[in-house]
Write a protein that holds these residues in place. Structure first.
Motif: not given
Length: 369
Positions: A53-54, A100-102, A131-138
């Motif tokens: 969430y933000g 924003v989520f990150r 197409a993306i700057r980065y990804g994040f994973l939890t």
């Protein structure tokens, strides 16, 4: 107490569960012939549970309680209907929803793995690295299996002495007397009535139309190319694809199918039962939105388009309204399913204590944000 619950979506089922556990006599009414209704928001195959969430949203801080409530429910059902697939975000541009989520994770101290574009695509080959700057994973979070949850709760309620009535369309309420009159004229009485009717709430309680607005939306179930099918079965839930669409995706877990959705296809709906067949023409903007971060989307086939209806508040927070012996709860705005079991516990507690202000504050996440 004798409590009548109107609406057997996730909030109604969970409220009936929590009330029954507290020793109340519960009658659960559902207008559809099946639980959950295929037209209701809770009738889809799977829904996401995630902590993302933000930074300024209190709902991210309620997720611990949500997981705890689900664990209590799994214990009662004797089976878990949760797949911990993990949750990923794909950032396309600085400040987009995924970014924003990150940042919300950073503010909350939530751990995650950050991957550059190439690393993301190597691990998840359905992503276009250009197409993306980065990804994040939890690793925490994933998919809640809606239909299995509904079936399990309905079975538990019947075994635990609650009364479940399908095909029971409500005609009117007497708020002071705590009565419900069905469309066929039958009258039911209780010490309290809890209305958890989702998109049908304003039709039953027109006075709430100034607070709640009904929208119709849909999701697309897609069949990926054969060489990407295994990657989608092993994929995490995607909380945001970034960019302007606020799109999300769920992987093909337990045979549910891979699906995509986004707020760009949300439309106001005066009648939640009208216009319930989405067309390929309607779906094109949704497919176009996902063609940017997903590679080879033109090779995917549309397996099914599934419509649903939601109530929304202006600030997209959960809502409650009390009038004498009637409590209406609208866990609205498209992000409530993950809190379903926790909302049921909180509503059941409020019915016992009559502390409606505490319930409202929790639903609005006021104490957590």
């Amino acid at each position: 107490m004798d409590v009548i619950v109107v609406g057997a979506g996730i909030v109604g089922l969970s409220t009936a569960w929590a009330l029954t556990k507290r020793g109340h006599a519960v009658t659960l009414l559902e207008q559809a012939e099946t639980i959950p209704s295929p037209l209701a928001a809770s009738g889809d195959r799977h829904r996401m549970i995630r902590r993302a969430y933000g930074a300024r949203s209190g709902y991210g801080r309620l997720i611990d309680e949500a997981f705890d409530a689900w664990d209590e429910l799994w214990s009662d059902l004797g089976a878990s209907h949760y797949v911990e697939a993990g949750v990923m975000g794909l950032c396309q541009s600085e400040g987009d929803e995924a970014d924003v989520f990150r940042q919300g994770f950073d503010a909350a101290g939530t751990s995650y793995e950050r991957m550059n574009a190439q690393e993301t695509a190597e691990r998840y080959p359905f992503v276009d690295p250009d197409a993306i700057r980065y990804g994040f994973l939890t690793r925490e979070g994933g998919a809640l299996m809606c239909r299995e949850i509904a079936a399990g709760l309905a079975d538990w309620l019947e075994r635990s002495g609650a009364t479940l009535r399908t095909g029971a369309r409500v005609g009117a309420f007497d708020r002071a007397a705590g009565t419900v009159t069905l469309a066929d004229g039958e009258r039911l009485s209780g010490d309290h009535v809890v209305v958890t009717a989702g998109a049908w709430t304003t039709g039953l309680l027109p006075e709430l139309a100034h607070d709640l607005t009904v929208y119709r939306t849909f999701v697309a179930y897609l069949t990926p190319p054969e060489d990407l099918a295994a990657a989608w079965r092993a994929a995490p839930a995607i909380v945001s694809i970034g960019g302007p669409s606020e799109g999300y995706a769920l992987p093909d877990v337990r045979g549910a199918g891979m699906k995509i959705g986004a707020s760009i296809v949300k439309r106001r709906a005066d009648d939640p039962e009208a216009n319930r067949t989405a067309t390929r023409e309607e779906a094109q903007p949704l497919l176009d939105a996902f063609a940017v971060p997903f590679a080879r989307l033109d090779e995917y086939d549309i397996r099914e388009l599934v419509t649903c209806a939601y109530t929304f508040t202006r600030d997209e927070r959960f809502y409650s309204h009390v009038a004498d012996r009637l409590l209406a709860v609208s866990a609205c705005s498209g992000h409530a399913y993950k809190f379903g079991a926790a909302i049921g516990r909180r509503v059941a507690e409020a019915v016992g204590t009559k502390d409606w202000s505490a319930l409202s504050a929790w639903l609005r996440a006021e104490h957590a944000g």
